[in-house]
Design a protein around this motif. Structure first.
Motif, PDB file in Angstrom:
ATOM      1  N   ASP A  36       0.827  -1.217   0.000  1.00  0.00           N
ATOM      2  CA  ASP A  36       0.000   0.000   0.000  1.00  0.00           C
ATOM      3  C   ASP A  36       0.860   1.265   0.000  1.00  0.00           C
ATOM      4  OD1 ASP A  36      -2.327  -1.454  -0.038  1.00  0.00           O
ATOM      5  OD2 ASP A  36      -2.798  -1.184   2.093  1.00  0.00           O
ATOM      6  N   TRP A  37       1.922   1.271   0.801  1.00  0.00           N
ATOM      7  CA  TRP A  37       2.791   2.463   0.856  1.00  0.00           C
ATOM      8  C   TRP A  37       3.469   2.665  -0.500  1.00  0.00           C
ATOM      9  CZ3 TRP A  37       3.536   6.932   2.766  1.00  0.00           C
ATOM     10  CH2 TRP A  37       4.772   7.552   2.785  1.00  0.00           C
ATOM     11  N   HIS A  38       3.900   1.571  -1.104  1.00  0.00           N
ATOM     12  CA  HIS A  38       4.525   1.631  -2.426  1.00  0.00           C
ATOM     13  C   HIS A  38       3.547   2.245  -3.436  1.00  0.00           C
ATOM     14  CE1 HIS A  38       5.943   0.048  -6.293  1.00  0.00           C
ATOM     15  NE2 HIS A  38       7.138  -0.036  -5.746  1.00  0.00           N
ATOM     16  N   GLU A  39       2.309   1.749  -3.463  1.00  0.00           N
ATOM     17  CA  GLU A  39       1.308   2.246  -4.407  1.00  0.00           C
ATOM     18  C   GLU A  39       0.955   3.704  -4.117  1.00  0.00           C
ATOM     19  OE1 GLU A  39       1.637  -0.384  -6.518  1.00  0.00           O
ATOM     20  OE2 GLU A  39      -0.480  -0.044  -6.977  1.00  0.00           O
ATOM     21  N   PHE A  40       0.772   3.993  -2.838  1.00  0.00           N
ATOM     22  CA  PHE A  40       0.384   5.346  -2.436  1.00  0.00           C
ATOM     23  C   PHE A  40       1.436   6.356  -2.929  1.00  0.00           C
ATOM     24  CE2 PHE A  40       0.372   8.921   0.499  1.00  0.00           C
ATOM     25  CZ  PHE A  40      -0.964   9.275   0.525  1.00  0.00           C
ATOM     26  N   VAL A  41       2.702   6.036  -2.679  1.00  0.00           N
ATOM     27  CA  VAL A  41       3.778   6.952  -3.058  1.00  0.00           C
ATOM     28  C   VAL A  41       3.874   7.044  -4.595  1.00  0.00           C
ATOM     29  CG1 VAL A  41       6.272   7.341  -2.983  1.00  0.00           C
ATOM     30  CG2 VAL A  41       5.073   6.576  -0.929  1.00  0.00           C
ATOM     31  N   ALA A  42       3.739   5.902  -5.266  1.00  0.00           N
ATOM     32  CA  ALA A  42       3.863   5.901  -6.732  1.00  0.00           C
ATOM     33  C   ALA A  42       2.801   6.802  -7.368  1.00  0.00           C
ATOM     34  CB  ALA A  42       3.722   4.478  -7.254  1.00  0.00           C
ATOM     35  N   PHE A  43       1.562   6.674  -6.917  1.00  0.00           N
ATOM     36  CA  PHE A  43       0.496   7.487  -7.529  1.00  0.00           C
ATOM     37  C   PHE A  43       0.656   8.972  -7.193  1.00  0.00           C
ATOM     38  CE2 PHE A  43      -1.760   3.308  -7.615  1.00  0.00           C
ATOM     39  CZ  PHE A  43      -1.785   3.209  -9.004  1.00  0.00           C
ATOM     40  N   ARG A  44       1.075   9.258  -5.960  1.00  0.00           N
ATOM     41  CA  ARG A  44       1.291  10.673  -5.620  1.00  0.00           C
ATOM     42  C   ARG A  44       2.456  11.223  -6.438  1.00  0.00           C
ATOM     43  NH1 ARG A  44      -2.304   8.528  -3.222  1.00  0.00           N
ATOM     44  NH2 ARG A  44      -3.163   8.993  -5.244  1.00  0.00           N
ATOM     45  N   GLY A  45       3.435  10.366  -6.719  1.00  0.00           N
ATOM     46  CA  GLY A  45       4.583  10.790  -7.528  1.00  0.00           C
ATOM     47  C   GLY A  45       4.132  11.235  -8.910  1.00  0.00           C
ATOM     48  N   ARG A  46       3.159  10.539  -9.469  1.00  0.00           N
ATOM     49  CA  ARG A  46       2.655  10.952 -10.793  1.00  0.00           C
ATOM     50  C   ARG A  46       1.889  12.254 -10.691  1.00  0.00           C
ATOM     51  NH1 ARG A  46       0.287   5.301 -12.962  1.00  0.00           N
ATOM     52  NH2 ARG A  46       2.145   4.142 -12.421  1.00  0.00           N
ATOM     53  N   GLU A  47       1.098  12.394  -9.632  1.00  0.00           N
ATOM     54  CA  GLU A  47       0.202  13.558  -9.534  1.00  0.00           C
ATOM     55  C   GLU A  47       0.944  14.865  -9.227  1.00  0.00           C
ATOM     56  OE1 GLU A  47      -3.427  10.783  -7.796  1.00  0.00           O
ATOM     57  OE2 GLU A  47      -2.272  12.031  -6.445  1.00  0.00           O
ATOM     58  N   LEU A  48       2.057  14.770  -8.487  1.00  0.00           N
ATOM     59  CA  LEU A  48       2.761  15.998  -8.093  1.00  0.00           C
ATOM     60  C   LEU A  48       3.459  16.647  -9.293  1.00  0.00           C
ATOM     61  CD1 LEU A  48       4.515  15.132  -4.690  1.00  0.00           C
ATOM     62  CD2 LEU A  48       2.647  16.751  -5.029  1.00  0.00           C
ATOM     63  N   CYS A  49       3.510  17.992  -9.249  1.00  0.00           N
ATOM     64  CA  CYS A  49       4.302  18.739 -10.231  1.00  0.00           C
ATOM     65  C   CYS A  49       5.778  18.659  -9.820  1.00  0.00           C
ATOM     66  CB  CYS A  49       3.984  20.235 -10.169  1.00  0.00           C
ATOM     67  SG  CYS A  49       2.304  20.678 -10.314  1.00  0.00           S
ATOM     68  N   ASP A  50       6.656  19.008 -10.730  1.00  0.00           N
ATOM     69  CA  ASP A  50       8.068  19.112 -10.373  1.00  0.00           C
ATOM     70  C   ASP A  50       8.212  20.109  -9.219  1.00  0.00           C
ATOM     71  OD1 ASP A  50       8.512  17.423 -12.412  1.00  0.00           O
ATOM     72  OD2 ASP A  50       9.618  18.843 -13.672  1.00  0.00           O
ATOM     73  N   GLY A  51       8.950  19.740  -8.197  1.00  0.00           N
ATOM     74  CA  GLY A  51       9.138  20.631  -7.043  1.00  0.00           C
ATOM     75  C   GLY A  51       7.998  20.553  -6.042  1.00  0.00           C
ATOM     76  N   GLY A  52       6.913  19.819  -6.398  1.00  0.00           N
ATOM     77  CA  GLY A  52       5.766  19.688  -5.486  1.00  0.00           C
ATOM     78  C   GLY A  52       6.126  18.837  -4.273  1.00  0.00           C
ATOM     79  N   ARG A  53       5.373  19.040  -3.214  1.00  0.00           N
ATOM     80  CA  ARG A  53       5.667  18.311  -1.980  1.00  0.00           C
ATOM     81  C   ARG A  53       4.425  17.596  -1.453  1.00  0.00           C
ATOM     82  NH1 ARG A  53       9.492  21.966  -2.245  1.00  0.00           N
ATOM     83  NH2 ARG A  53      11.504  21.623  -1.208  1.00  0.00           N
ATOM     84  N   LEU A  54       4.686  16.485  -0.782  1.00  0.00           N
ATOM     85  CA  LEU A  54       3.606  15.736  -0.139  1.00  0.00           C
ATOM     86  C   LEU A  54       3.947  15.598   1.344  1.00  0.00           C
ATOM     87  CD1 LEU A  54       1.062  13.881  -0.235  1.00  0.00           C
ATOM     88  CD2 LEU A  54       2.633  11.983  -0.571  1.00  0.00           C
TER      89      LEU A  54
END
Ligand SMILES: C[S@@+](CC[C@H](N)C(=O)[O-])C[C@H]1O[C@@H](n2cnc3c(N)ncnc32)[C@H](O)[C@@H]1O
Length: 287
Positions: free
Chosen positions: A111-129
């Motif tokens: 779940d953590w792997h998937e969660f991070v992967a999808f947020r990685g796609r959604e974030l802009c360059d320089g974006g933060r989570l």
């Protein structure tokens, strides 16, 4: 905080996300009516919602500047073990059966792997989570022991009194996982980058038990018990609803469960360990 860094006419779109069955009504009413709402006085700020599990992509790629998730990613995407096969394990991720614990550990990692992967796609360059979630302390502490014990004891009492059946109690489980610092780092190994995300900050700490802090001042054990019981009702009792054969009885069962938890915790107040993690991820631009 964001508004202190922008001009007033710079548009900001806030997207609230939750599962499809979440009722967003109270959220939108609060945003509209609360004088402290981030909408108040900001004509160029807009609110919206997505009703979809965050274990999938829920927003367009490269569209998010700042993501925030608190107290949510500890819920697993699914039950990796059917609770009827190993009934009565209220918190299966840290129960007495190795097979069950490891199934939850594997689910937590996936779940953590998937969660991070999808947020990685959604974030802009320089974006933060920013992530706030349950952790496992360096000493292995998983937290919430007194609360879980009070819930278990009360459920046993309600079963003896015939308020709930043994089958219903057997099916109840909280699919909640804590993660260690190593677990949070796992998807980023060995290069430190995953979906162009990098860990900017990772801290596992012992969160404050605010009810205990208040009790230290006022010595009001009844209020201490009630506050923890109210917290449990809002945050974990809804997970028990599917276990009940008569959904219409849920409110009455939860009233009695809340009262029992309040009495137990109020009878012997103690500080609840709350291991928490604070993780900040940043998306690096393409080289
Ligand atoms: C304890 S509340 C936290 C609410 C809020 N983030 C806060 O900090 O007060 C946990 C929320 O996570 C949501 N949640 C759990 N699993 C989810 C998932 N897979 N996708 C989206 N939301 C989820 C639940 O529906 C619930 O509203």
């Amino acid at each position: 905080v964001v508004r202190t860094r922008t001009s007033p006419d710079h548009s900001v779109l806030v997207v609230h996300t939750d599962r499809p069955d979440n009722d967003f009504t109270a959220l939108f009413r609060t945003l509209e009516e609360d004088p402290d709402s981030y909408l108040t006085g900001h004509r160029a700020t807009f609110a919206s919602a997505v009703g979809r599990s965050f274990y999938s992509q829920i927003l367009p790629s490269n569209s998010v500047h700042l993501g925030w998730t608190s107290w949510s990613v500890q819920w697993t995407s699914r039950l990796p073990v059917d609770p009827t096969e190993h009934p009565g394990r209220l918190r299966p991720a840290c129960c007495d059966l190795d097979t069950v614990c490891s199934a939850y550990a594997r689910q937590a990692a996936r779940d953590w792997h998937e969660f991070v992967a999808f947020r990685g796609r959604e974030l802009c360059d320089g974006g933060r989570l920013v992530v706030m979630t349950l952790a496992v302390g360096e000493d292995g502490e998983r937290g919430f022991g007194p609360l879980v014990a009070a819930i278990s004891d009360t459920l046993a009492e309600l079963r003896s009194a015939g308020v709930v059946t043994a089958d219903e109690v057997g099916r109840m489980c909280l699919p909640i996982v804590g993660r260690s610092a190593a677990d949070f780092r796992e998807p980023f190994a060995p290069s430190g980058l995953f979906e162009r995300l990098q860990i900017e900050h990772l801290e596992v700490f012992d969160g404050e038990d605010r009810f205990w802090a208040r009790y230290q001042k006022d010595r009001d054990a009844t209020t201490f018990g009630k506050q923890w019981a109210q917290f449990a009702r809002a945050s974990v009792f809804p997970s028990f609803a599917p276990a009940l054969e008569r959904p219409a009885a849920a409110a009455d069962v939860f009233d009695q469960l809340e009262a029992g938890v309040a009495t137990r915790l109020g009878a012997a107040p103690e500080r609840t360990p709350i291991p928490l993690a604070h993780v900040v991820l940043v998306k690096r631009p393409r080289p």
